[in-house]
Design a protein around this motif. Structure first.
Motif, PDB file in Angstrom:
ATOM      1  N   LEU A  24       0.812  -1.217   0.000  1.00 32.35           N
ATOM      2  CA  LEU A  24       0.000   0.000   0.000  1.00 32.35           C
ATOM      3  C   LEU A  24       0.849   1.273   0.000  1.00 32.35           C
ATOM      4  N   PHE A  25       1.776   1.396   0.904  1.00 35.18           N
ATOM      5  CA  PHE A  25       2.563   2.633   1.006  1.00 35.18           C
ATOM      6  C   PHE A  25       3.385   2.876  -0.263  1.00 35.18           C
ATOM      7  N   ALA A  26       3.963   1.817  -0.807  1.00 35.57           N
ATOM      8  CA  ALA A  26       4.739   1.968  -2.038  1.00 35.57           C
ATOM      9  C   ALA A  26       3.835   2.394  -3.195  1.00 35.57           C
ATOM     10  N   ASP A  27       2.647   1.807  -3.280  1.00 36.69           N
ATOM     11  CA  ASP A  27       1.712   2.180  -4.345  1.00 36.69           C
ATOM     12  C   ASP A  27       1.276   3.636  -4.228  1.00 36.69           C
ATOM     13  N   ILE A  28       1.078   4.105  -3.015  1.00 33.00           N
ATOM     14  CA  ILE A  28       0.718   5.513  -2.811  1.00 33.00           C
ATOM     15  C   ILE A  28       1.833   6.410  -3.326  1.00 33.00           C
ATOM     16  N   GLY A  29       3.062   6.082  -2.964  1.00 36.76           N
ATOM     17  CA  GLY A  29       4.205   6.892  -3.400  1.00 36.76           C
ATOM     18  C   GLY A  29       4.427   6.886  -4.891  1.00 36.76           C
ATOM     19  N   LYS A  30       3.972   5.839  -5.559  1.00 36.53           N
ATOM     20  CA  LYS A  30       4.106   5.740  -7.023  1.00 36.53           C
ATOM     21  C   LYS A  30       2.954   6.424  -7.753  1.00 36.53           C
ATOM     22  N   GLY A  31       2.038   7.018  -7.018  1.00 40.34           N
ATOM     23  CA  GLY A  31       0.941   7.750  -7.642  1.00 40.34           C
ATOM     24  C   GLY A  31      -0.261   6.907  -8.008  1.00 40.34           C
ATOM     25  N   ARG A  32      -0.309   5.671  -7.552  1.00 36.71           N
ATOM     26  CA  ARG A  32      -1.395   4.777  -7.949  1.00 36.71           C
ATOM     27  C   ARG A  32      -2.717   5.062  -7.236  1.00 36.71           C
ATOM     28  N   PHE A  33      -2.680   5.989  -6.287  1.00 36.44           N
ATOM     29  CA  PHE A  33      -3.912   6.418  -5.626  1.00 36.44           C
ATOM     30  C   PHE A  33      -4.163   7.916  -5.808  1.00 36.44           C
ATOM     31  N   ASP A  34      -3.482   8.508  -6.776  1.00 31.93           N
ATOM     32  CA  ASP A  34      -3.660   9.936  -7.017  1.00 31.93           C
ATOM     33  C   ASP A  34      -5.096  10.272  -7.426  1.00 31.93           C
ATOM     34  N   ARG A  35      -5.753   9.378  -8.176  1.00 29.94           N
ATOM     35  CA  ARG A  35      -7.130   9.630  -8.574  1.00 29.94           C
ATOM     36  C   ARG A  35      -8.032   9.757  -7.348  1.00 29.94           C
ATOM     37  N   GLU A  36      -7.826   8.884  -6.355  1.00 34.69           N
ATOM     38  CA  GLU A  36      -8.618   8.952  -5.132  1.00 34.69           C
ATOM     39  C   GLU A  36      -8.345  10.244  -4.366  1.00 34.69           C
ATOM     40  N   ILE A  37      -7.085  10.633  -4.324  1.00 33.45           N
ATOM     41  CA  ILE A  37      -6.719  11.861  -3.624  1.00 33.45           C
ATOM     42  C   ILE A  37      -7.365  13.074  -4.291  1.00 33.45           C
ATOM     43  N   VAL A  38      -7.335  13.101  -5.606  1.00 33.55           N
ATOM     44  CA  VAL A  38      -7.920  14.230  -6.329  1.00 33.55           C
ATOM     45  C   VAL A  38      -9.421  14.323  -6.071  1.00 33.55           C
ATOM     46  N   GLU A  39     -10.125  13.218  -6.123  1.00 32.25           N
ATOM     47  CA  GLU A  39     -11.570  13.270  -5.907  1.00 32.25           C
ATOM     48  C   GLU A  39     -11.917  13.753  -4.503  1.00 32.25           C
ATOM     49  N   ILE A  40     -11.280  13.183  -3.501  1.00 30.39           N
ATOM     50  CA  ILE A  40     -11.605  13.541  -2.118  1.00 30.39           C
ATOM     51  C   ILE A  40     -11.226  14.983  -1.820  1.00 30.39           C
ATOM     52  N   CYS A  41     -10.046  15.373  -2.218  1.00 25.99           N
ATOM     53  CA  CYS A  41      -9.569  16.709  -1.862  1.00 25.99           C
ATOM     54  C   CYS A  41     -10.250  17.800  -2.687  1.00 25.99           C
TER      55      CYS A  41
END
Length: 338
Positions: free
Chosen positions: A124-141
């Motif tokens: 999970l942490f590595a995937d976050i750092g690689k941008g694989r959850f950027d879509r989720e971050i953009v929607e929520i924020c």
């Protein structure tokens, strides 16, 4: 809400809560619909002026909208799975917060992309750092940025107790801190006015997971009063101040505003009465907890069984408290307090 009005409301709440009556059961739900019905809740109050003039605010996690129309509460709390947000629920809670003039707390829970959301935590942490959850971050924020009032974002709570419950709660403290910082940096680009809450469970090892002063605006800690567990582990019933002080001392060293991020009481009428008397006494906080800004009730049943046979505690406010919070405006509350 003015200090005078809030004191009046708290006075009314104290009278109601001390009645400690029962309520009809409301079924809690497992996280299948995108809103977490866990034993977690959190809130934080807007910043005020001088510390000696500050009043501790009262908020609520209220998934069944039992106090949706209360004027006595200052913060609406919502849990959101970031990979599968319940957009209908979020929209409703946003609208209610605006209508009631409340602040908003979004507890962002970073589950994985796996079919079993709790699986794959080791990546999970590595995937976050690689941008694989950027879509989720953009929607929520982006949603947070569109909110008309003050918004608080609480990411990856209770991280320092590794378990199968949360994939981000791991022994990898360095990975957690890096992921937390990544999330805040990305989110600030979209929601610069939001405030960010780091919310450990309150264990002795919490300092290993502290991500840094520059990305933490406030700290949340949980406080639970479970009568049977008190007696089993302490040989007596503990009080709210005692339970809070234990964890408060561990986080106050950071000098950040502190919130009771999760608050529930379960036990006999006398046990609850003693807790609520301290919770709603403003002098409790001024004397002992000068950094505390907000207390937020968890108005739901615990959907997960506690270990060692304690079952699923019922943390909900009692019938009289709900009636006072949902059905009385500040004027009526002032009359009750007189």
């Amino acid at each position: 809400m003015s200090t005078t009005v809030l004191k009046s409301v708290l006075g009314a709440g104290a009278l109601a809560l001390l009645a400690v009556a029962g309520v009809m059961p409301v079924g809690a739900q497992d996280p299948g619909n995108g809103i977490d019905r866990t034993l977690t809740t959190a809130a934080i109050a807007p910043e005020t002026g001088k510390p000696q003039a500050r009043t501790v605010e009262i908020g609520v996690y209220d998934p069944h909208d039992a106090v949706a129309d209360s004027d006595a509460l200052t913060l609406e709390h919502v849990f959101v799975y970031w990979q599968k947000p319940d957009r209908v629920q979020i929209k409703r809670k946003f609208a209610n917060a605006v209508r009631q003039g409340r602040g908003l707390m979004l507890s962002v829970e970073p589950y994985t992309h796996a079919a079993d959301w709790r699986a794959g935590g080791n990546r999970l942490f590595a995937d976050i750092g690689k941008g694989r959850f950027d879509r989720e971050i953009v929607e929520i924020c982006s949603r947070a940025a569109d909110f008309a009032g003050q918004v608080y974002i609480r990411w990856g709570h209770e991280m320092e107790e590794p378990s199968e419950r949360y994939p981000w709660a791991r022994r990898d403290s360095e990975g957690y801190k890096t992921a937390f910082r990544y999330f805040v940096a990305k989110c600030r680009e979209l929601a610069p006015a939001a405030r960010y809450v780091w919310s450990p469970k309150g264990h002795r090892n919490l300092s290993a997971y502290y991500p840094g002063d520059d990305v933490v605006d406030a700290i949340g800690i949980p406080v639970w009063g479970l009568q049977k567990m008190d007696v089993d582990y302490w040989g007596r019933e503990r009080r709210f101040v005692e339970a809070l002080k234990e964890k408060y001392q561990r986080v106050s060293r950071y000098g950040k505003p502190v919130i009771v991020a999760e608050l529930g009481v379960s036990g006999s009428a006398d046990y609850k009465r003693a807790w609520y008397a301290e919770i709603l006494d403003q002098q409790t906080y001024r004397r002992t907890f000068p950094l505390l800004t907000t207390v937020v009730f968890f108005n739901d049943k615990e959907p997960y069984k506690w270990p060692l046979g304690y079952g699923a505690p019922d943390w909900r406010l009692d019938r009289e408290a709900l009636k006072a919070l949902a059905g009385r405006g500040p004027g009526q509350a002032a009359a009750l307090a007189d």
